[in-house]
Design a protein around this motif. Structure first.
Motif, PDB file in Angstrom:
ATOM      1  N   GLN A   1       1.987   6.093  -7.477  1.00  0.00           N
ATOM      2  CA  GLN A   1       0.877   6.867  -8.019  1.00  0.00           C
ATOM      3  C   GLN A   1       1.200   8.358  -8.043  1.00  0.00           C
ATOM      4  OE1 GLN A   1      -2.602   5.814  -5.767  1.00  0.00           O
ATOM      5  NE2 GLN A   1      -2.797   3.788  -6.720  1.00  0.00           N
ATOM      6  N   THR A   2       1.864   8.828  -6.998  1.00  0.00           N
ATOM      7  CA  THR A   2       2.290  10.229  -6.964  1.00  0.00           C
ATOM      8  C   THR A   2       3.282  10.518  -8.080  1.00  0.00           C
ATOM      9  OG1 THR A   2       1.986  10.280  -4.556  1.00  0.00           O
ATOM     10  CG2 THR A   2       3.338  12.010  -5.538  1.00  0.00           C
TER      11      THR A   2
ATOM     12  N   LYS B   1      14.695   7.080  -4.435  1.00  0.00           N
ATOM     13  CA  LYS B   1      15.879   7.892  -4.199  1.00  0.00           C
ATOM     14  C   LYS B   1      15.630   8.747  -2.966  1.00  0.00           C
ATOM     15  CE  LYS B   1      14.474  11.501  -7.464  1.00  0.00           C
ATOM     16  NZ  LYS B   1      14.897  12.333  -8.607  1.00  0.00           N
ATOM     17  N   GLY B   2      16.472   9.752  -2.744  1.00  0.00           N
ATOM     18  CA  GLY B   2      16.354  10.561  -1.527  1.00  0.00           C
ATOM     19  C   GLY B   2      14.972  11.127  -1.331  1.00  0.00           C
ATOM     20  N   LYS B   3      14.442  11.760  -2.372  1.00  0.00           N
ATOM     21  CA  LYS B   3      13.087  12.304  -2.328  1.00  0.00           C
ATOM     22  C   LYS B   3      12.317  11.777  -3.527  1.00  0.00           C
ATOM     23  CE  LYS B   3      14.284  16.622   0.059  1.00  0.00           C
ATOM     24  NZ  LYS B   3      14.241  18.110  -0.010  1.00  0.00           N
ATOM     25  N   GLY B   4      11.335  10.947  -3.285  1.00  0.00           N
ATOM     26  CA  GLY B   4      10.534  10.399  -4.368  1.00  0.00           C
ATOM     27  C   GLY B   4      11.174   9.186  -5.007  1.00  0.00           C
ATOM     28  N   VAL B   5      10.946   9.007  -6.305  1.00  0.00           N
ATOM     29  CA  VAL B   5      11.462   7.856  -7.039  1.00  0.00           C
ATOM     30  C   VAL B   5      12.037   8.323  -8.373  1.00  0.00           C
ATOM     31  CG1 VAL B   5       9.862   6.203  -5.996  1.00  0.00           C
ATOM     32  CG2 VAL B   5       9.195   7.428  -8.069  1.00  0.00           C
TER      33      VAL B   5
ATOM     34  N   GLN C   1       0.824  -1.213   0.000  1.00  0.00           N
ATOM     35  CA  GLN C   1       0.000   0.000   0.000  1.00  0.00           C
ATOM     36  C   GLN C   1       0.857   1.261   0.000  1.00  0.00           C
ATOM     37  OE1 GLN C   1      -0.098  -2.421   2.236  1.00  0.00           O
ATOM     38  NE2 GLN C   1      -0.186  -1.705   4.353  1.00  0.00           N
ATOM     39  N   ASN C   2       2.009   1.229   0.703  1.00  0.00           N
ATOM     40  CA  ASN C   2       2.905   2.388   0.716  1.00  0.00           C
ATOM     41  C   ASN C   2       3.568   2.581  -0.647  1.00  0.00           C
ATOM     42  OD1 ASN C   2       2.297   2.734   3.428  1.00  0.00           O
ATOM     43  ND2 ASN C   2       4.082   1.587   4.128  1.00  0.00           N
TER      44      ASN C   2
END
Length: 253
Positions: free
Chosen positions: A72-73, A110-114, A65-66
């Motif tokens: 999706q973001t 990665k550090g922030k997001g993907v 779910q995470n």
């Protein structure tokens, strides 16, 4: 009697070795079954397992779910900035006109997001439609008429496979006409070839080496911000001929 005892001992050793080999094979098969049929399905049902940019060789487990929220973001951001969802009919019209398919994309944290990673080496496929008649002479795909759980599909060649000849042409241009591609490099060896003459020339011209600085930068959305029309215009000037002859050879030993 001595010769007979030697033969009996050799037979016993052979039988014992065969028994050990069989036990090892059974143990290997059991281990494979244990992980492929039990451990892996259990992990897949709960976690998405992947590597990350900051974790080196470490493996990270994300709850499903995470991970879905995270991806999706990312997909929403890609649609808003650089990408759009293609109509299925329009997609097929593109694929049936060129000698390769499309790349598969996966996300790596990665550090922030993907970060989106494209796999250009893998073949691709789309669901088959009886109403669609491929263009004559198109060799980019083959049709799998077998009916399975996912239905019938058209399978397309990998992107790298389709662009192999173009890559060979560009490498030839880089070798014979380096001024056309400027400082472009295609591998780490090319980086050394560009850097080494500069360093050697710098050492020979002055008695004392000036201060040198190495700057590392990360341009946000670098590839997404490339003007595709401008890039094609530049490549038209690079490709001097309308047609090129490529030769491939293999050595069998």
């Amino acid at each position: 009697m001595v010769g007979g005892s030697v033969n009996i001992s050799a037979r016993c050793n052979t039988a014992e070795n065969a028994k050990i080999t069989l036990k090892n094979k059974l143990f290997v098969c059991w281990i494979y079954w244990f992980f492929s049929s039990l451990i892996t399905p259990i992990l897949k049902s709960t976690f998405y397992v992947t590597e990350t940019e900051a974790g080196k060789q470490d493996i990270f487990y994300y709850r499903k779910q995470n991970w879905e929220k995270l991806t999706q973001t990312a997909v929403s951001c890609m649609r808003e900035r650089s990408y759009r969802l293609l109509d299925y009919k329009y997609l097929r019209s593109i694929l049936f006109k060129r000698p390769f398919g499309f790349s598969k994309v996966r996300f790596r944290p990665k550090g922030k997001g993907v970060r989106a990673l494209a796999n250009m080496k893998a073949a691709s496929s789309i669901p088959a439609d009886k109403k669609v008649i491929p263009l004559q002479g198109s060799s980019s795909f083959h049709f799998n008429g077998m009916q399975n759980n996912e239905g019938r599909k058209y399978f397309f060649k990998a992107v790298n496979n389709g662009l192999r000849d173009l890559s060979a042409v560009l490498k030839g241009i880089q070798m014979n006409h380096p001024h056309l591609l400027g400082s472009s490099v295609s591998c780490y060896d090319n980086v050394y070839e560009k850097l080494a003459p500069y360093i050697i020339g710098l050492k020979n011209r002055v008695k004392f080496m000036p201060r040198a600085y190495v700057v590392i930068c990360d341009v946000s959305k670098a590839f997404d911000s490339i003007d595709q029309d401008k890039l094609l215009q530049v490549m038209k000037d690079v490709m001097m001929n309308g047609q090129y002859l490529t030769k491939w050879s293999s050595q069998v030993i």
